[in-house]
Design a protein around this motif. Structure first.
Motif, PDB file in Angstrom:
ATOM      1  N   LYS A  48      42.583  50.618  23.369  1.00  0.00           N
ATOM      2  CA  LYS A  48      43.233  49.802  24.393  1.00  0.00           C
ATOM      3  C   LYS A  48      44.747  49.751  24.153  1.00  0.00           C
ATOM      4  CE  LYS A  48      39.896  46.625  24.814  1.00  0.00           C
ATOM      5  NZ  LYS A  48      39.296  45.360  24.445  1.00  0.00           N
ATOM      6  N   ALA A  98      46.377  53.112  24.862  1.00  0.00           N
ATOM      7  CA  ALA A  98      46.443  53.344  26.318  1.00  0.00           C
ATOM      8  C   ALA A  98      47.589  52.535  26.933  1.00  0.00           C
ATOM      9  CB  ALA A  98      45.109  52.976  26.974  1.00  0.00           C
ATOM     10  N   SER A 133      50.787  53.924  28.918  1.00  0.00           N
ATOM     11  CA  SER A 133      50.458  53.687  30.342  1.00  0.00           C
ATOM     12  C   SER A 133      49.371  54.656  30.806  1.00  0.00           C
ATOM     13  CB  SER A 133      51.692  53.805  31.242  1.00  0.00           C
ATOM     14  OG  SER A 133      52.634  52.864  30.863  1.00  0.00           O
ATOM     15  N   TYR A 134      48.368  54.837  29.975  1.00  0.00           N
ATOM     16  CA  TYR A 134      47.214  55.673  30.307  1.00  0.00           C
ATOM     17  C   TYR A 134      46.059  54.760  30.700  1.00  0.00           C
ATOM     18  CZ  TYR A 134      48.948  60.054  28.118  1.00  0.00           C
ATOM     19  OH  TYR A 134      49.629  61.187  27.804  1.00  0.00           O
ATOM     20  N   ILE A 135      45.000  55.341  31.285  1.00  0.00           N
ATOM     21  CA  ILE A 135      43.820  54.513  31.539  1.00  0.00           C
ATOM     22  C   ILE A 135      42.932  54.537  30.304  1.00  0.00           C
ATOM     23  CG2 ILE A 135      43.839  54.677  34.065  1.00  0.00           C
ATOM     24  CD1 ILE A 135      41.474  56.644  33.769  1.00  0.00           C
ATOM     25  N   TYR A 136      42.228  53.430  30.109  1.00  0.00           N
ATOM     26  CA  TYR A 136      41.315  53.300  28.969  1.00  0.00           C
ATOM     27  C   TYR A 136      39.882  53.266  29.497  1.00  0.00           C
ATOM     28  CZ  TYR A 136      38.406  50.910  25.600  1.00  0.00           C
ATOM     29  OH  TYR A 136      37.356  50.571  24.787  1.00  0.00           O
ATOM     30  N   GLN A 170      39.611  44.936  29.643  1.00  0.00           N
ATOM     31  CA  GLN A 170      38.825  45.701  30.596  1.00  0.00           C
ATOM     32  C   GLN A 170      37.598  44.897  31.067  1.00  0.00           C
ATOM     33  OE1 GLN A 170      37.674  50.176  30.363  1.00  0.00           O
ATOM     34  NE2 GLN A 170      36.055  48.982  29.467  1.00  0.00           N
ATOM     35  N   LYS A 203      37.236  48.015  35.148  1.00  0.00           N
ATOM     36  CA  LYS A 203      38.501  47.649  35.806  1.00  0.00           C
ATOM     37  C   LYS A 203      39.446  47.003  34.811  1.00  0.00           C
ATOM     38  CE  LYS A 203      36.457  46.536  40.294  1.00  0.00           C
ATOM     39  NZ  LYS A 203      36.157  45.447  41.225  1.00  0.00           N
ATOM     40  N   PRO A 204      40.665  47.516  34.703  1.00  0.00           N
ATOM     41  CA  PRO A 204      41.623  46.862  33.809  1.00  0.00           C
ATOM     42  C   PRO A 204      42.029  45.494  34.379  1.00  0.00           C
ATOM     43  CG  PRO A 204      42.638  48.739  34.937  1.00  0.00           C
ATOM     44  CD  PRO A 204      41.230  48.662  35.414  1.00  0.00           C
ATOM     45  N   VAL A 240      44.349  59.759  29.786  1.00  0.00           N
ATOM     46  CA  VAL A 240      43.206  58.897  29.525  1.00  0.00           C
ATOM     47  C   VAL A 240      42.946  58.750  28.025  1.00  0.00           C
ATOM     48  CG1 VAL A 240      41.623  60.863  29.826  1.00  0.00           C
ATOM     49  CG2 VAL A 240      40.744  58.607  30.104  1.00  0.00           C
TER      50      VAL A 240
END
Ligand code: CDP
Ligand code: CDP
Length: 224
Positions: free
Chosen positions: A22, A25, A29-32, A77, A71-72, A125
């Motif tokens: 987390k 990420a 600024s990536y998605i986790y 999350q 969903k962040p 990601v």
């Protein structure tokens, strides 16, 4: 132009995967993507529906008609199962102690991997789980395998439970973690295993910032 990569973080229970994934990420600024939450969500639904947790066909059938969303949010999350927020429900002891039976069903894994790979097509990601470096994202540019002694991992979960106001039995936690690791490592399909090109980090005596720093160094070497 920024070079967005995929980062795979695998390892046994309570090694610190989701905590550091987390943070990494966020820094990038990536998605986790917490793949364990997906297996937990299906397990939760299977328990509610009183399914036999080893009935592969029934589990697959249920999964195929189930929507699992990650969903962040500013609370971390959130996990939605058919539009219902199950973020906390999927962390119960009952789900934790059942999930490895569901996750060892080959057809369940096949469908989960398909969904996980689809989530990752956006690029940029950080994904954590057990088979990310070996099966889900075999081409991930950075692969990490986090480890820690079972005593340390049980202590971590114990502390976490105390902080949440749910005291637990340390010895029992240790046994449950060891049992889950054994089932996850010995299953036939995509067992918990370090990918041959993953970097192993033993976090037993490392703090969270120490682990994050090690991973960020590897990532920065890669993205330049
Ligand atoms: O957070 P914790 O380490 O307790 O577990 P988790 O990451 O939420 O994963 C729960 C369970 O899902 C694992 O014990 C595995 O049985 C399964 N799992 C899996 O088989 N493959 C993944 N990629 C992620 C989780
Ligand atoms: O995702 P996984 O099950 O691998 O572990 P986690 O839920 O991220 O971490 C389990 C607990 O260990 C959390 O309470 C973390 O704060 C803690 N932790 C730690 O104390 N030291 C580390 N180096 C990593 C995690």
């Amino acid at each position: 132009m920024e070079n967005k990569i995929s980062i795979a973080i695998d390892g046994p229970a309570a090694a610190g995967k989701s905590t550091v994934a987390k943070i990494v990420a966020e820094k990038l600024s990536y998605i986790y993507i917490d793949t364990g939450a997906m297996y937990r969500a299906l397990t939760y639904k299977a328990i509610i529906n009183q399914l036999d947790l080893e009935d592969e066909a029934a589990l697959l059938d249920t999964l195929l008609s189930t929507d699992i969303e990650l969903k962040p949010s500013n609370k971390g999350q959130l996990v939605f199962l058919d539009n219902l927020d199950v973020t906390d429900l999927i962390r119960s002891a009952e789900v934790t102690n059942s999930v490895s039976y569901v996750a060892r069903q080959p057809k369940v894994r096949q469908e989960m991997v398909k969904r996980q790979q689809a989530f990752a097509t956006v690029g940029g990601v950080v994904m954590d789980g057990r088979d990310i470096g070996t099966h889900v994202l075999p081409n991930a540019e950075v692969k990490i395998f986090l480890l820690a002694s079972v005593e340390e991992r049980a202590e971590r979960r114990h502390t976490e439970n105390l902080e949440k106001g749910f005291p637990s039995d340390l010895e029992k936690l240790k046994e449950e973690i060891a049992k889950r690791d054994k089932i996850d490592s010995e299953r036939e399909v995509a067992p918990l295993k370090k990918a041959s090109d993953a970097i192993e980090i033993d976090t037993t005596s490392l703090s969270i910032p120490d682990v994050v720093e090690k991973i960020m160094t590897l990532v920065n070497e890669r993205i330049g």
